[in-house]
Design a protein around this motif. Sequence first.
Motif, PDB file in Angstrom:
ATOM      1  N   GLU A   1      52.820  59.734  77.715  1.00 46.59           N
ATOM      2  CA  GLU A   1      51.845  60.550  78.295  1.00 46.59           C
ATOM      3  C   GLU A   1      50.664  60.888  77.827  1.00 46.59           C
ATOM      4  OE1 GLU A   1      54.323  64.193  80.250  1.00 46.59           O
ATOM      5  OE2 GLU A   1      55.985  63.253  78.967  1.00 46.59           O
ATOM      6  N   GLU A   2      49.723  61.112  78.736  1.00 46.20           N
ATOM      7  CA  GLU A   2      48.234  61.508  78.408  1.00 46.20           C
ATOM      8  C   GLU A   2      47.574  62.215  79.633  1.00 46.20           C
ATOM      9  OE1 GLU A   2      45.134  58.064  78.567  1.00 46.20           O
ATOM     10  OE2 GLU A   2      46.731  57.610  77.303  1.00 46.20           O
ATOM     11  N   VAL A   3      46.609  62.876  79.326  1.00 51.49           N
ATOM     12  CA  VAL A   3      45.954  63.960  80.371  1.00 51.49           C
ATOM     13  C   VAL A   3      45.005  62.777  80.958  1.00 51.49           C
ATOM     14  CG1 VAL A   3      44.273  65.821  80.647  1.00 51.49           C
ATOM     15  CG2 VAL A   3      46.148  65.930  79.002  1.00 51.49           C
ATOM     16  N   MET A   4      45.118  62.770  82.217  1.00 52.27           N
ATOM     17  CA  MET A   4      44.248  62.207  83.176  1.00 52.27           C
ATOM     18  C   MET A   4      42.865  62.580  83.215  1.00 52.27           C
ATOM     19  SD  MET A   4      46.229  59.871  84.281  1.00 52.27           S
ATOM     20  CE  MET A   4      47.141  59.712  82.468  1.00 52.27           C
ATOM     21  N   ASP A   5      41.913  61.544  83.200  1.00 47.72           N
ATOM     22  CA  ASP A   5      40.391  62.000  83.035  1.00 47.72           C
ATOM     23  C   ASP A   5      39.980  62.017  84.747  1.00 47.72           C
ATOM     24  OD1 ASP A   5      40.094  61.922  80.390  1.00 47.72           O
ATOM     25  OD2 ASP A   5      39.652  60.026  80.240  1.00 47.72           O
ATOM     26  N   ASN A   6      40.520  61.677  85.656  1.00 48.35           N
ATOM     27  CA  ASN A   6      40.098  61.602  86.969  1.00 48.35           C
ATOM     28  C   ASN A   6      41.359  61.529  87.965  1.00 48.35           C
ATOM     29  OD1 ASN A   6      37.221  60.979  86.848  1.00 48.35           O
ATOM     30  ND2 ASN A   6      38.013  59.105  85.560  1.00 48.35           N
ATOM     31  N   ASP A   7      41.181  61.871  89.095  1.00 47.63           N
ATOM     32  CA  ASP A   7      42.026  61.749  90.379  1.00 47.63           C
ATOM     33  C   ASP A   7      42.465  60.361  90.370  1.00 47.63           C
ATOM     34  OD1 ASP A   7      42.149  64.533  90.675  1.00 47.63           O
ATOM     35  OD2 ASP A   7      40.638  64.560  92.156  1.00 47.63           O
ATOM     36  N   MET A   8      43.443  60.068  90.676  1.00 50.33           N
ATOM     37  CA  MET A   8      43.857  58.301  90.738  1.00 50.33           C
ATOM     38  C   MET A   8      44.939  58.359  91.866  1.00 50.33           C
ATOM     39  SD  MET A   8      44.272  57.388  87.109  1.00 50.33           S
ATOM     40  CE  MET A   8      43.657  58.465  85.766  1.00 50.33           C
ATOM     41  N   VAL A   9      44.866  56.926  92.627  1.00 54.39           N
ATOM     42  CA  VAL A   9      46.051  56.695  93.540  1.00 54.39           C
ATOM     43  C   VAL A   9      46.533  55.642  92.779  1.00 54.39           C
ATOM     44  CG1 VAL A   9      46.362  56.157  95.692  1.00 54.39           C
ATOM     45  CG2 VAL A   9      44.645  57.683  95.386  1.00 54.39           C
ATOM     46  N   CYS A  10      47.964  55.532  92.718  1.00 50.13           N
ATOM     47  CA  CYS A  10      48.481  54.138  92.039  1.00 50.13           C
ATOM     48  C   CYS A  10      49.532  53.529  93.011  1.00 50.13           C
ATOM     49  CB  CYS A  10      49.133  54.766  90.596  1.00 50.13           C
ATOM     50  SG  CYS A  10      48.063  55.986  89.631  1.00 50.13           S
TER      51      CYS A  10
ATOM     52  N   LEU B   1      59.965  54.544  90.211  1.00 51.51           N
ATOM     53  CA  LEU B   1      59.151  53.817  91.390  1.00 51.51           C
ATOM     54  C   LEU B   1      59.498  52.173  91.241  1.00 51.51           C
ATOM     55  CD1 LEU B   1      55.965  55.603  91.092  1.00 51.51           C
ATOM     56  CD2 LEU B   1      57.574  55.822  92.920  1.00 51.51           C
ATOM     57  N   ARG B   2      59.491  51.335  92.430  1.00 51.99           N
ATOM     58  CA  ARG B   2      59.582  49.973  92.115  1.00 51.99           C
ATOM     59  C   ARG B   2      58.520  49.327  92.990  1.00 51.99           C
ATOM     60  NH1 ARG B   2      65.194  49.691  95.325  1.00 51.99           N
ATOM     61  NH2 ARG B   2      65.675  50.633  93.250  1.00 51.99           N
ATOM     62  N   GLU B   3      58.496  47.992  93.031  1.00 50.75           N
ATOM     63  CA  GLU B   3      57.183  47.496  93.608  1.00 50.75           C
ATOM     64  C   GLU B   3      56.993  47.835  95.060  1.00 50.75           C
ATOM     65  OE1 GLU B   3      56.132  42.593  94.840  1.00 50.75           O
ATOM     66  OE2 GLU B   3      57.136  43.067  93.078  1.00 50.75           O
ATOM     67  N   GLY B   4      55.684  48.126  95.509  1.00 53.73           N
ATOM     68  CA  GLY B   4      55.206  48.673  96.571  1.00 53.73           C
ATOM     69  C   GLY B   4      55.177  50.078  96.771  1.00 53.73           C
ATOM     70  N   ASP B   5      56.069  50.730  95.853  1.00 53.29           N
ATOM     71  CA  ASP B   5      55.863  52.408  95.825  1.00 53.29           C
ATOM     72  C   ASP B   5      54.426  52.896  95.330  1.00 53.29           C
ATOM     73  OD1 ASP B   5      58.338  52.487  96.802  1.00 53.29           O
ATOM     74  OD2 ASP B   5      59.281  52.869  94.846  1.00 53.29           O
ATOM     75  N   MET B   6      53.992  54.115  95.992  1.00 52.68           N
ATOM     76  CA  MET B   6      52.671  54.614  95.474  1.00 52.68           C
ATOM     77  C   MET B   6      52.919  56.243  94.911  1.00 52.68           C
ATOM     78  SD  MET B   6      50.210  53.341  98.596  1.00 52.68           S
ATOM     79  CE  MET B   6      48.666  53.881  97.744  1.00 52.68           C
ATOM     80  N   TYR B   7      51.980  56.524  94.145  1.00 50.71           N
ATOM     81  CA  TYR B   7      51.940  57.811  93.611  1.00 50.71           C
ATOM     82  C   TYR B   7      50.685  58.201  93.258  1.00 50.71           C
ATOM     83  CZ  TYR B   7      52.040  56.529  88.876  1.00 50.71           C
ATOM     84  OH  TYR B   7      51.687  55.990  87.633  1.00 50.71           O
ATOM     85  N   THR B   8      50.263  59.444  93.020  1.00 50.58           N
ATOM     86  CA  THR B   8      49.169  59.898  92.799  1.00 50.58           C
ATOM     87  C   THR B   8      48.852  60.796  91.496  1.00 50.58           C
ATOM     88  OG1 THR B   8      49.434  62.167  93.932  1.00 50.58           O
ATOM     89  CG2 THR B   8      48.388  60.354  95.159  1.00 50.58           C
ATOM     90  N   CYS B   9      48.076  60.926  90.588  1.00 52.29           N
ATOM     91  CA  CYS B   9      47.653  61.473  89.388  1.00 52.29           C
ATOM     92  C   CYS B   9      46.377  62.370  89.703  1.00 52.29           C
ATOM     93  CB  CYS B   9      47.378  60.386  88.279  1.00 52.29           C
ATOM     94  SG  CYS B   9      48.728  59.425  88.085  1.00 52.29           S
TER      95      CYS B   9
ATOM     96  N   ILE C   1      45.782  50.516  90.134  1.00 50.57           N
ATOM     97  CA  ILE C   1      45.170  52.053  90.092  1.00 50.57           C
ATOM     98  C   ILE C   1      43.763  52.246  90.653  1.00 50.57           C
ATOM     99  CG2 ILE C   1      44.632  54.017  88.658  1.00 50.57           C
ATOM    100  CD1 ILE C   1      46.672  53.061  86.603  1.00 50.57           C
ATOM    101  N   ALA C   2      43.568  53.065  91.756  1.00 46.53           N
ATOM    102  CA  ALA C   2      42.145  53.259  92.104  1.00 46.53           C
ATOM    103  C   ALA C   2      41.828  54.498  91.566  1.00 46.53           C
ATOM    104  CB  ALA C   2      42.289  53.650  93.691  1.00 46.53           C
ATOM    105  N   ILE C   3      40.777  54.503  90.580  1.00 49.60           N
ATOM    106  CA  ILE C   3      40.202  55.778  89.930  1.00 49.60           C
ATOM    107  C   ILE C   3      38.996  56.345  90.854  1.00 49.60           C
ATOM    108  CG2 ILE C   3      39.524  56.503  87.683  1.00 49.60           C
ATOM    109  CD1 ILE C   3      40.649  54.050  86.474  1.00 49.60           C
ATOM    110  N   LEU C   4      39.349  57.601  91.115  1.00 47.84           N
ATOM    111  CA  LEU C   4      38.375  58.170  91.840  1.00 47.84           C
ATOM    112  C   LEU C   4      37.307  58.901  90.922  1.00 47.84           C
ATOM    113  CD1 LEU C   4      40.780  59.757  94.435  1.00 47.84           C
ATOM    114  CD2 LEU C   4      39.735  57.593  94.530  1.00 47.84           C
ATOM    115  N   ILE C   5      36.034  58.374  90.718  1.00 49.59           N
ATOM    116  CA  ILE C   5      35.020  58.682  90.097  1.00 49.59           C
ATOM    117  C   ILE C   5      34.184  60.041  90.663  1.00 49.59           C
ATOM    118  CG2 ILE C   5      33.097  58.097  88.692  1.00 49.59           C
ATOM    119  CD1 ILE C   5      35.484  56.520  88.174  1.00 49.59           C
ATOM    120  N   PRO C   6      34.043  61.195  90.188  1.00 45.60           N
ATOM    121  CA  PRO C   6      33.506  62.472  90.785  1.00 45.60           C
ATOM    122  C   PRO C   6      31.970  61.947  91.177  1.00 45.60           C
ATOM    123  CG  PRO C   6      34.885  63.016  88.944  1.00 45.60           C
ATOM    124  CD  PRO C   6      34.834  61.556  88.997  1.00 45.60           C
ATOM    125  N   ALA C   7      31.470  62.806  92.108  1.00 44.74           N
ATOM    126  CA  ALA C   7      29.911  62.607  92.371  1.00 44.74           C
ATOM    127  C   ALA C   7      29.254  63.453  91.266  1.00 44.74           C
ATOM    128  CB  ALA C   7      29.805  63.189  93.799  1.00 44.74           C
TER     129      ALA C   7
END
Length: 140
Positions: free
Chosen positions: A79-88, A106-114, A134-140
Motif C-alpha cells: 500500500e502506498e499513497v497515490m500521486d494521481n487519479d488513475m483508472v486501472c 478482481l480478475r482479468e477484465g475487471d476495472m477499478y479506480t484510484c 493503468i491510465a494515470i491522469l496527469i493534472p493540468a
Amino acid sequence: METMNRRSAIALGVAAAAVAPLFALARSATAKEYGPNEGKEIAPGVRLVEVGTGTSDIPAYKSISIVDIVFQPGAVAPEEVMDNDMVCTIAAGEFTIKKADKEFKLREGDMYTCAKGKTDGSTNTSAVVGVHRIAILIPA
C-alpha cells in the motif's frame, strides 16, 4: 466512506469515458508478455513498463500516461499513497486490492479506480504473471 456529489459523479463518469478508448488503443485489454527485465522494478517481483502517453481533452488533466504493472505470481505491491487519479484494469491474472477502507478481489477484465491522496496496494493471487494496465491522469 465519503459521499459523492453530482458534480464529482459527472466528472468521474466523463474521465472514465474519455480513458476507455485509450485502453482499447493500447493493445486492447490483452496483456503483452514481458521479459523478466523489461521496465523498472518497483517492488520484489513487480515491474512498471511504460506503454505510452497522450494529451487529454478532459479540462482537469493535461495528459494521460498508460503503464503496465507486471506482477510475478504471489508478488505484492505494498500500500502506498497515490500521486494521481488513475483508472486501472486487470489485463491478466487475479488480484486482491487493498485500500484504506476496503479489500476486494478482481480478475482479468475487471476495472477499478484510484484517487490521488488515497492508498492502494495489490497482490497477485493467481499462478500466472499478472498485469495491471493503468491510465494515470496527469493534472493540468
